[in-house]
Design a protein around this motif. Structure first.
Motif, PDB file in Angstrom:
ATOM      1  N   ALA A 187       0.843  -1.198   0.000  1.00 18.42           N
ATOM      2  CA  ALA A 187       0.000   0.000   0.000  1.00 18.42           C
ATOM      3  C   ALA A 187       0.875   1.243   0.000  1.00 18.42           C
ATOM      4  CB  ALA A 187      -0.925   0.012   1.212  1.00 18.42           C
ATOM      5  N   HIS A 188       0.306   2.318  -0.554  1.00 17.74           N
ATOM      6  CA  HIS A 188       0.979   3.612  -0.506  1.00 17.74           C
ATOM      7  C   HIS A 188       0.708   4.330   0.817  1.00 17.74           C
ATOM      8  CE1 HIS A 188       0.345   3.264  -5.053  1.00 17.74           C
ATOM      9  NE2 HIS A 188       1.638   3.175  -4.858  1.00 17.74           N
ATOM     10  N   ASP A 194      -5.642   2.473   1.025  1.00 14.09           N
ATOM     11  CA  ASP A 194      -5.520   3.147  -0.263  1.00 14.09           C
ATOM     12  C   ASP A 194      -6.906   3.347  -0.863  1.00 14.09           C
ATOM     13  OD1 ASP A 194      -2.788   3.290  -0.150  1.00 14.09           O
ATOM     14  OD2 ASP A 194      -2.409   1.672  -1.570  1.00 14.09           O
ATOM     15  N   ASP A 210       1.238   8.974   3.681  1.00 10.39           N
ATOM     16  CA  ASP A 210       1.408   8.461   2.316  1.00 10.39           C
ATOM     17  C   ASP A 210       2.896   8.466   1.984  1.00 10.39           C
ATOM     18  OD1 ASP A 210       1.383   7.971  -0.504  1.00 10.39           O
ATOM     19  OD2 ASP A 210      -0.691   8.655  -0.553  1.00 10.39           O
TER      20      ASP A 210
END
Length: 334
Positions: A187-188, A194, A210
């Motif tokens: 995941a970012h 996300d 993030d």
């Protein structure tokens, strides 16, 4: 030598790649307007738009760096071409997944999607290695003054750290670890899933941390710090202090230190699950300290340099004395 070389000396594959990325950016911008599909919480064409705009700046900066090489141009040409091929392959895969309506990053839903993500990971490594070869060539190039040499060295280190942030993104989240059949692994965002609320254009999470922010900021040090030297050199005729190489070196070290500190702060902020535009008191204190120390260091860098030392008046040459030829290395002095 001018810091802006003739267009004929720029690395043509990189220039053509930058032009193609400019065209893709326009196509992606139209796609954002006319294609109503949403992927991971943002318009589906957002990712190729962001990547293509970033690659325009990246490719043009590398093309300029390669134009500075008095030696090793063949190796530099091949390294730049490898960067073009790897970058183009990545963009083809990203665009392909957009057309298919599939997520390109972290997607292991099908064997094909998994293969796409694995190939993209390989292209990133190849791209980074090509850029490393170019940086090594520039470090050995005699055209670089000390300020530019340190800009290249330090920007390469910061960019390496920025790339390393990507390894934090591929780690599965606790929710993904709990599901053995999760189609997405990595995941970012941090602290939030996300696809939630995000910032315009960038798609960065606006309700949590993030890692893409620090990743983007760190990677683009490779362009921004050398570009700072171009600006300083361009301003030197108007501001005499900047004509002093020692002043430019001190300003370069100051800028690199402030940039690195900001990168660390952005990474730390993201890892704590904190949104970029919602910093807490600790983050604000860190940003304030970086700003104050950077301003103080900049003032000290400029202090004591009242301008370039005047060049001594040349002694008139005797009519019978031949004019000495310039040393070959002087022809490449910026």
């Amino acid at each position: 030598m001018s810091s802006l070389p003739s267009l004929t000396r720029l690395h043509r594959p990189l220039v053509w790649f930058a032009a193609s990325m400019g065209a893709l950016a326009l196509i992606s911008a139209v796609g954002i307007l006319v294609d109503d599909r949403i992927l991971v919480g943002v318009p589906i064409w957002t990712k190729p738009f962001k990547f293509s705009v970033s690659f325009v700046a990246y490719a043009l900066s590398l093309a300029w760096m390669l134009s500075l090489l008095p030696r090793g141009r063949r190796v530099g040409w091949w390294a730049g071409t490898v960067v073009v091929v790897a970058s183009a392959a990545e963009m083809v895969l990203i665009t392909l997944q957009v057309i298919r309506g599939k997520q390109s990053h972290f997607n292991h839903a099908t064997p094909f999607d998994d293969a796409v993500f694995q190939i993209m990971g390989a292209t990133v490594v190849i791209l980074w290695l090509g850029a490393l070869v170019i940086a090594a060539l520039l470090l050995r190039a005699r055209i670089l003054d000390r300020a530019m040499a340190w800009a290249v060295r330090l920007s390469s280190l910061i960019a390496l750290a920025g790339a390393a942030v990507g390894f934090l993104m591929v780690r599965p989240t606790p929710e993904q670890l709990a599901d053995d059949n999760a189609p997405i692994s990595g995941a970012h965002a941090v602290g939030v899933p996300d696809g939630g609320p995000s910032m315009p254009l960038t798609g960065w999470a606006s309700n949590g941390g993030d890692l893409r922010i620090a990743h983007f900021f760190g990677m683009h040090a490779l362009q921004l710090l050398p570009l700072l030297l171009i600006v300083l050199a361009a301003l030197a005729p108007r501001f005499a202090r900047l004509a002093d190489e020692r002043v430019r070196l001190r300003l370069t070290l100051t800028a690199a230190a402030a940039y690195a500190a900001t990168f660390v702060l952005l990474t730390w902020q993201a890892l704590r699950g904190q949104a970029l535009l919602a910093p807490d008191g600790v983050t604000l204190a860190g940003a304030g300290a970086i700003a104050l120390l950077g301003a103080a260091a900049t003032a000290l860098s400029l202090r004591g340099a009242r301008g370039a030392s005047p060049s001594p008046s040349p002694t008139p040459a005797s009519p019978s004395a031949p004019t000495p030829a310039p040393h070959p290395s002087q022809e490449f002095t910026p």
